[in-house]
Write an enzyme that holds these catalytic residues in place. Structure first.
Site, short mmCIF file in Angstrom:
data_model
loop_
_atom_site.label_atom_id
_atom_site.label_comp_id
_atom_site.label_asym_id
_atom_site.label_seq_id
_atom_site.Cartn_x
_atom_site.Cartn_y
_atom_site.Cartn_z
N SER A 10 19.16 14.57 -42.55
CA SER A 10 18.75 14.64 -41.16
C SER A 10 18.08 15.93 -40.74
O SER A 10 18.28 16.98 -41.34
CB SER A 10 19.97 14.42 -40.27
OG SER A 10 20.82 15.55 -40.40
N LYS A 11 17.31 15.78 -39.71
CA LYS A 11 16.58 16.89 -39.14
C LYS A 11 17.53 18.01 -38.70
O LYS A 11 17.30 19.17 -38.96
CB LYS A 11 15.83 16.35 -37.91
CG LYS A 11 15.05 17.37 -37.14
CD LYS A 11 14.41 16.67 -35.95
CE LYS A 11 13.62 17.67 -35.12
NZ LYS A 11 12.92 17.01 -34.02
N ARG A 12 18.62 17.60 -38.08
CA ARG A 12 19.61 18.55 -37.58
C ARG A 12 20.07 19.57 -38.60
O ARG A 12 20.24 20.74 -38.30
CB ARG A 12 20.87 17.77 -37.16
CG ARG A 12 20.98 17.51 -35.70
CD ARG A 12 22.29 16.81 -35.45
NE ARG A 12 23.36 17.81 -35.35
CZ ARG A 12 24.01 18.07 -34.21
NH1 ARG A 12 23.67 17.43 -33.14
NH2 ARG A 12 24.95 18.96 -34.18
N GLY A 35 18.56 20.62 -41.10
CA GLY A 35 17.50 21.40 -41.72
C GLY A 35 17.34 21.11 -43.20
O GLY A 35 16.93 21.96 -43.96
#
Length: 484
Positions: A252-254, A256
């Site tokens: 996920s983007k969160r 990183g």
RNA sequence: GGCCCCGUGGUCAAGCGGUUAAGACAUCGCCCUUUCACGGCGGUAACUCGGGUUCGAGUCCCGACGGGGUCACCA
């Protein structure tokens, strides 16, 4: 027949690792089969348009060596390759379907639908469009159309029976038709939905093998219905499993850890990333693990694609990265590591070349380099406990004694080079009948302040230079005698 | 929740009815060594659980459980 594959990302501004792997597999398969790999940009959602996003896609793919034969920038016989530029092309196809009865105009507004959906959900039911507008008379439709009421075009799915198709990785897939929703083909703004544009474009571009994420597994029956309604040949499907962060989360983007750029910024090598990515969900069937792009092309086989989701193992990636770094030609390593040295050593006159020699086998990811060499710029605070090392037969008492012993030896070194330092010190140690470790361990601690360093006492002393070495040594002696 | 997919060590993963169930990463230990790293050697560790089918099941079937996906005028 020529094999044609495609990668069809939407320009979001970032390249997700899962997407990169999809692109890679499409590319590998096309090359392996001597076919063509096409890049198509799917930007039918105007709200999501991001400036410069297509460049991110181009740069990432090119940087990784994934080259396309047809695409927005290089053109090709099936252009344009950007969906927004093909806008006018889809409506006629949709109308063709309407004439055939495979699709119909729908005038229900988004708000009405949202309400009905909410109501259905409140009752714990699955919302499905009720074909309300399918029952409109021809006259009613004409009238609404003529008066300019906004409309969408939906496909008309069967409600009984079941749909079956074959997938290369999952085998035969079968879905009850009553679970199929009459999805929208043309939106109120006149743009096609992804679902529709995708089918039309894949056909028009002669795509023979559709490789994409497995999230499309359950909407594929609807696409097939569309192909059939048009009388088009259905492509081969190759659905790819999801790349996970752990057993219950996708990358996920969160965190990183989802985007290509995240990894490049951290100092991962793109070759290592591609190599590892290729192996999440696929394996060559033998024990090879290291592959160049050409070797990947040679070894790739869609029949060896895994059908269980794979977890992206950061440790393994890091291992691959370290292996690639060790295999780098030294000059390349030096050039790559220099900016990382600069982050903490910029003001010093450290011998980067020598430092790089020492660091190459110790570098796993470049962003870890600064912390490993920072002590060269500034002597860290350290605890006297560090002088204690059982195996080296050292403790702070021994350290004080041996450091006092070695200080004059170091002072008298004629030429401050690694070999001279080494020879003179070793000579002195031998002459005094001391143990190497009992002198060298404290010395290294005294001038580095760290339990572990890239290189031993001689390397560190050389790197520091005579002046700094003596300065640190004297400081250490002061600290040691103070606490004696 | 409906529908669909998946289930071999912590992770990737070989296996396609008969194997001492490979290999890699991680982990642990030993060797090398002035630390660490590299390198070498070795260890711990797995077929989710029940039922079947079969002389024989990680491999086939059914069920349970677990995980994931999907149910938008997003792609």
């Amino acid at each position: 027949m020529e094999i044609r594959t495609r990668f069809a990302p939407s320009p979001t501004g970032f390249m997700h690792l899962g997407g990169l792997r999809t692109a890679l597999y499409n590319y590998l398969f096309a090359r392996k089969m001597g076919g063509k790999f096409i890049l198509r940009i799917e930007d039918t959602d105007q709200d999501r348009y991001v400036e410069g996003a297509t460049e991110v896609i181009y740069d990432t793919l090119k940087g990784c060596g994934i080259n396309w034969d047809e695409g927005p920038d290089v053109g090709g016989p099936c252009g344009p390759y950007v969906q927004s530029e093909r806008k006018s092309l889809y409506l006629p196809y949709a109308k063709q379907l309407v004439e055939k009865g495979a699709a119909y105009y729908c005038f229900c507004t988004k708000e009405e639908l949202d309400e009905r959906r909410a109501a259905a959900e409140a009752k714990g039911e699955v919302f499905k469009y009720d074909k309300h507008c399918l029952n409109l008379s021809k006259e009613e439709i004409e009238e609404k159309l003529a008066s300019g009421i906004p409309y969408v075009i939906r496909m008309n799915c069967p409600t009984t029976g079941e749909s079956t198709y074959h997938d290369v990785v999952f085998g035969d897939m079968s879905f009850p038709n009553d679970t199929l929703d009459d999805m929208i083909l043309i939106k109120a703004d006149g743009m096609p939905t992804y679902n529709f544009a995708n089918v039309v474009d894949d056909h028009l571009m002669g795509i023979t093998h559709v490789m994409r994420g497995m999230e499309y597994l359950s909407s594929t029956p609807k696409y097939n219905l569309l192909y059939n309604a048009f009388g088009w040949e259905i492509p081969e499907y190759v659905h790819l499993t999801t790349v996970m962060r752990d057993s219950q989360h996708k990358l996920s983007k969160r965190d990183g850890d989802a985007y290509y750029s995240d990894f490049i910024e951290k100092g991962y090598l793109k070759e290592a990333l591609i190599n590892y990515l290729a192996l999440v969900g696929w394996n060559p069937g033998d024990e090879r693990e290291f592959f160049t792009m050409d070797e990947l092309v040679e070894a790739f086989d869609i029949n060896r694609l895994n059908n269980a989701p794979g977890i992206f193992d950061m440790d393994k990636l890091t291992w691959f990265n370290a292996e690639y770094i060790r295999k780098m030609p030294f000059e390349d390593y030096l050039a790559t590591v220099t900016p990382w040295f600069d982050k903490v050593l910029a003001g010093t006159n450290t011998d980067y070349r020598r430092l790089a020699e020492l660091m190459q086998s110790r570098t796993e990811v470049f962003n870890r380099v600064p912390d490993m060499v920072r002590f060269l710029a500034e002597m860290p605070e350290y605890d006297l406990e560090l002088y204690y090392n059982k195996k080296m037969k050292s403790d702070s008492q021994v350290a004080l004694e041996n450091l006092q012993f070695i200080l004059p030896v170091l002072e008298s070194i004629p030429e401050w080079t690694e070999t001279v330092i080494h020879d003179k010190v070793m000579e002195a140690i031998a002459a005094a009948g001391k143990k190497n470790g009992a002198v060298l361990w404290p010395l290294r601690i005294a001038i580095s302040g760290q339990a572990s360093t890239p290189g031993g006492a001689f390397e560190i002393a050389y790197l520091l230079g005579r002046e700094e070495t003596m300065k640190r040594l004297n400081a250490a002696l002061g600290k040691l005698s103070e606490n004696a």
